[in-house]
Design a protein around this motif. Structure first.
Motif, PDB file in Angstrom:
ATOM      1  N   VAL A 279       6.024  -0.089  -0.202  1.00  0.00           N
ATOM      2  CA  VAL A 279       5.349  -1.088   0.252  1.00  0.00           C
ATOM      3  C   VAL A 279       3.760  -0.589   0.065  1.00  0.00           C
ATOM      4  O   VAL A 279       2.696  -0.983  -0.906  1.00  0.00           O
ATOM      5  N   LEU A 280       3.554   0.510   0.667  1.00  0.00           N
ATOM      6  CA  LEU A 280       2.458   1.142   0.353  1.00  0.00           C
ATOM      7  C   LEU A 280       2.423   1.949  -0.567  1.00  0.00           C
ATOM      8  O   LEU A 280       1.130   2.407  -1.244  1.00  0.00           O
ATOM      9  N   LEU A 281       3.444   2.238  -1.545  1.00  0.00           N
ATOM     10  CA  LEU A 281       2.968   3.120  -2.758  1.00  0.00           C
ATOM     11  C   LEU A 281       2.996   1.959  -3.494  1.00  0.00           C
ATOM     12  O   LEU A 281       1.204   2.437  -4.724  1.00  0.00           O
ATOM     13  N   ALA A 282       3.131   0.898  -3.601  1.00  0.00           N
ATOM     14  CA  ALA A 282       2.617  -0.404  -4.884  1.00  0.00           C
ATOM     15  C   ALA A 282       1.133  -0.784  -4.166  1.00  0.00           C
ATOM     16  O   ALA A 282       0.182  -1.305  -4.876  1.00  0.00           O
ATOM     17  N   GLY A 283       0.845  -0.716  -2.660  1.00  0.00           N
ATOM     18  CA  GLY A 283      -0.795  -0.894  -2.783  1.00  0.00           C
ATOM     19  C   GLY A 283      -1.409   0.023  -2.871  1.00  0.00           C
ATOM     20  O   GLY A 283      -2.268  -0.319  -3.273  1.00  0.00           O
ATOM     21  N   TRP A 284      -1.356   1.617  -3.033  1.00  0.00           N
ATOM     22  CA  TRP A 284      -2.166   2.506  -3.330  1.00  0.00           C
ATOM     23  C   TRP A 284      -2.463   2.239  -5.046  1.00  0.00           C
ATOM     24  O   TRP A 284      -3.256   2.291  -5.698  1.00  0.00           O
ATOM     25  N   THR A 285      -0.835   1.610  -6.002  1.00  0.00           N
ATOM     26  CA  THR A 285      -1.181   2.262  -7.449  1.00  0.00           C
ATOM     27  C   THR A 285      -2.280   0.851  -7.699  1.00  0.00           C
ATOM     28  O   THR A 285      -2.391   0.725  -8.240  1.00  0.00           O
ATOM     29  N   ALA A 286      -1.630   0.198  -7.097  1.00  0.00           N
ATOM     30  CA  ALA A 286      -2.409  -1.502  -7.104  1.00  0.00           C
ATOM     31  C   ALA A 286      -3.945  -0.902  -6.975  1.00  0.00           C
ATOM     32  O   ALA A 286      -4.869  -1.745  -7.907  1.00  0.00           O
ATOM     33  N   ASP A 287      -4.632  -0.330  -6.208  1.00  0.00           N
ATOM     34  CA  ASP A 287      -6.081  -0.433  -6.191  1.00  0.00           C
ATOM     35  C   ASP A 287      -6.327   1.043  -6.866  1.00  0.00           C
ATOM     36  O   ASP A 287      -7.712   0.545  -7.462  1.00  0.00           O
ATOM     37  N   LYS A 288      -5.960   1.682  -6.997  1.00  0.00           N
ATOM     38  CA  LYS A 288      -5.665   2.690  -8.640  1.00  0.00           C
ATOM     39  C   LYS A 288      -5.933   2.323  -9.730  1.00  0.00           C
ATOM     40  O   LYS A 288      -6.782   2.329 -10.182  1.00  0.00           O
ATOM     41  N   TYR A 289      -4.815   1.920 -10.450  1.00  0.00           N
ATOM     42  CA  TYR A 289      -5.125   1.337 -11.887  1.00  0.00           C
ATOM     43  C   TYR A 289      -4.646  -0.389 -11.596  1.00  0.00           C
ATOM     44  O   TYR A 289      -4.926  -1.096 -13.173  1.00  0.00           O
ATOM     45  N   GLY A 290      -5.117  -1.035 -10.705  1.00  0.00           N
ATOM     46  CA  GLY A 290      -5.479  -2.916 -11.034  1.00  0.00           C
ATOM     47  C   GLY A 290      -4.350  -3.089 -11.557  1.00  0.00           C
ATOM     48  O   GLY A 290      -2.888  -3.123 -11.074  1.00  0.00           O
ATOM     49  N   ARG A 291      -3.906  -4.217 -12.429  1.00  0.00           N
ATOM     50  CA  ARG A 291      -2.759  -4.760 -12.611  1.00  0.00           C
ATOM     51  C   ARG A 291      -2.162  -5.355 -11.945  1.00  0.00           C
ATOM     52  O   ARG A 291      -0.671  -4.747 -11.987  1.00  0.00           O
ATOM     53  N   LEU A 292      -2.776  -5.825 -11.122  1.00  0.00           N
ATOM     54  CA  LEU A 292      -2.061  -7.275 -10.086  1.00  0.00           C
ATOM     55  C   LEU A 292      -0.610  -7.368 -10.777  1.00  0.00           C
ATOM     56  O   LEU A 292       1.015  -7.636  -9.916  1.00  0.00           O
ATOM     57  N   TYR A 293      -0.873  -8.547 -11.892  1.00  0.00           N
ATOM     58  CA  TYR A 293       0.596  -8.898 -11.835  1.00  0.00           C
ATOM     59  C   TYR A 293       1.766  -8.527 -12.707  1.00  0.00           C
ATOM     60  O   TYR A 293       2.488  -8.612 -12.095  1.00  0.00           O
ATOM     61  N   TYR A 294       1.307  -6.601 -12.594  1.00  0.00           N
ATOM     62  CA  TYR A 294       2.589  -5.742 -13.473  1.00  0.00           C
ATOM     63  C   TYR A 294       2.942  -5.793 -12.375  1.00  0.00           C
ATOM     64  O   TYR A 294       4.190  -5.043 -12.348  1.00  0.00           O
TER      65      TYR A 294
END
Length: 447
Positions: A279-294
């Motif tokens: 979950v921590l990694l997903a939060g970081w990548t969501a902010d960095k790359y966007g693409r929440l749907y993916y």
């Protein structure tokens, strides 16, 4: 942020400790049938469904600094009172009141955090917050096992001590929070004038959020008339059913793998530790790359594959390993928080919309207690199949939302004769979205 994490950790321990208490003596002491236990799990969420939406609307009237700590103290005391329960009927009653007392906390704390941070950094914050759920699975089991060592002290059973200790700790957290919380950036005592100005301007540039916006009933009503709110509710209920069903039942499911008592409780901990990191990694990548749907879609697919393997394979070691992959189930929830709060413009609509989505979504919590039934042990094929069906609906709902946001953004770009991408921050300083909120031509949805 630390306040939110500690309070949320306490809330999840208090709502899920019944699973550990059952394994450690609750079921035998109260002579619970499997059906009575399942109803004790489900009735908790009826209080959620009733009170979450009104609570978030109240939060627009009352300062979060006092409201959220008050809720925490009340549900902590109710949790401690579990130790007085003598029958199945008493357990059902107090589980309902625990749900009612705790109902306003989660949508309230998520809304409160969304008022502090711009959309581009919410992924990490909500990732940190929701990772405490997986940490609860690991830490909650260890804590329950440690507290159970008090079994027999002062004539009180170990399962009763679990509720007393954990409830009192929660109430203590609530009292501390009342002294250290700040309602909003504009009134935060720990910020310097420069820090306060930066936060306020950042939020205004991101989504035209003003330092202070009054209660507006028309904007509140707009959350109930927006069709996307109900699609979000479908997405939320169908990702929450698997999460709650696994959290509440994992110690019992692990028992089906051949482990008993405290060993079953402890063996449920390592998968949650992996979930914490994911979950921590997903939060970081969501902010960095966007693409929440993916992020949302990929994590659901991983979970579905793991559930299919659990249905098909009989080897106990393989099935236990699959629970590590099932922990990807936490990612869609934290992503939903980020995605939903990012695309509801205006604090009034955001508060009401989140309350409604969380309220409808927690109908899934009431359903979840019925999924891993004792008569389906030890493989729980039917329970896994139900969760896979939920994820299929969640994928459909998420895709509908993504496509609608994408087409609306494209239409607004054409009208403005420009392309506004996530990598190009919006500058909405001075813009008044008014009652249109996220329907305003200047607003862009996160995808």
């Amino acid at each position: 942020m630390p306040i939110a994490v500690w309070l949320y950790l306490a809330s999840y321990i208090d709502r899920a400790n019944i699973g550990n208490a059952k394994v450690l003596g609750l079921a035998n002491a109260l002579h619970l049938t499997s059906n009575q236990y399942n109803w004790a799990l489900s009735i908790f969420f009826i209080g959620y469904v009733i009170f979450e939406t009104p609570s978030n609307i109240i939060l627009r009237r009352v300062s979060p600094r006092w409201y959220i700590p008050l809720l925490t103290v009340i549900w902590g005391l109710v949790c401690a009172l579990f130790a007085t329960v003598k029958s199945a009927a008493g357990l059902l009653a107090i589980r309902f009141f625990l749900g009612l007392a705790e109902a306003g906390f989660l949508p309230g704390i998520v809304y409160w955090l969304s008022c502090w941070y711009p959309r581009s950094v919410l992924g990490r914050r909500f990732g940190v917050l929701y990772s405490t759920v997986s940490l609860t699975g690991a830490f909650g089991g260890l804590l329950a096992t440690a507290i159970h060592a008090l079994d027999g002290t002062h004539g009180i059973a170990g399962w009763q001590w679990i509720f007393i200790v954990e409830g009192c700790i929660t109430a203590g957290f609530g009292i501390i929070a009342a002294f250290v919380m700040s309602a909003y950036p504009a009134t935060a005592h720990f910020l310097s004038e420069e820090e306060r100005r930066i936060i306020i301007l950042t939020n205004e540039a991101d989504r035209a959020q003003k330092a202070s916006e009054s209660f507006n009933s028309k904007q509140i009503r707009s959350a109930f008339t927006d069709w996307r709110t109900y699609v979000w509710a479908v997405a939320y209920i169908t990702i929450y059913i698997p999460v709650y069903s696994v959290i509440l039942s994992l110690p019992t499911v692990v028992t089906g793998l051949g482990y008993k008592g405290t060993t079953a409780t402890l063996m449920a901990c390592p998968p949650y530790g992996v979930g914490f990191i994911i979950v921590l990694l997903a939060g970081w990548t969501a902010d960095k790359y966007g693409r929440l749907y993916y992020h949302y879609t990929a994590s659901i697919l991983v979970t579905v594959v793991a559930l299919i393997v659990l249905m098909a394979v009989e080897n106990l070691v393989v099935r236990y390993i699959m629970f590590f992959f099932v922990m990807f189930m936490f990612v869609p929830v934290s992503i939903c928080w980020t995605w939903l709060t990012s695309n509801l413009a205006g604090p009034n609509k955001r508060a009401a919309g989140m309350g409604l989505v969380f309220s409808i979504g927690n109908i899934g919590g009431a359903v979840s207690g019925q999924i891993y039934r004792a008569e389906w042990a030890p493989r729980y094929v039917q329970g896994h199949a139900i969760n896979i069906g939920c994820y299929a609906l969640a994928l459909i709902a998420g895709t509908v939302l993504w496509w609608s946001y994408k087409t609306d953004n494209a239409a607004r770009d054409r009208a403005a004769k420009e392309t506004v991408k996530r990598t190009k921050p919006l500058d909405l300083i001075g813009e008044d979205l008014g009652d249109l909120g996220d329907r305003h031509p200047s607003f862009r949805y996160f995808l």
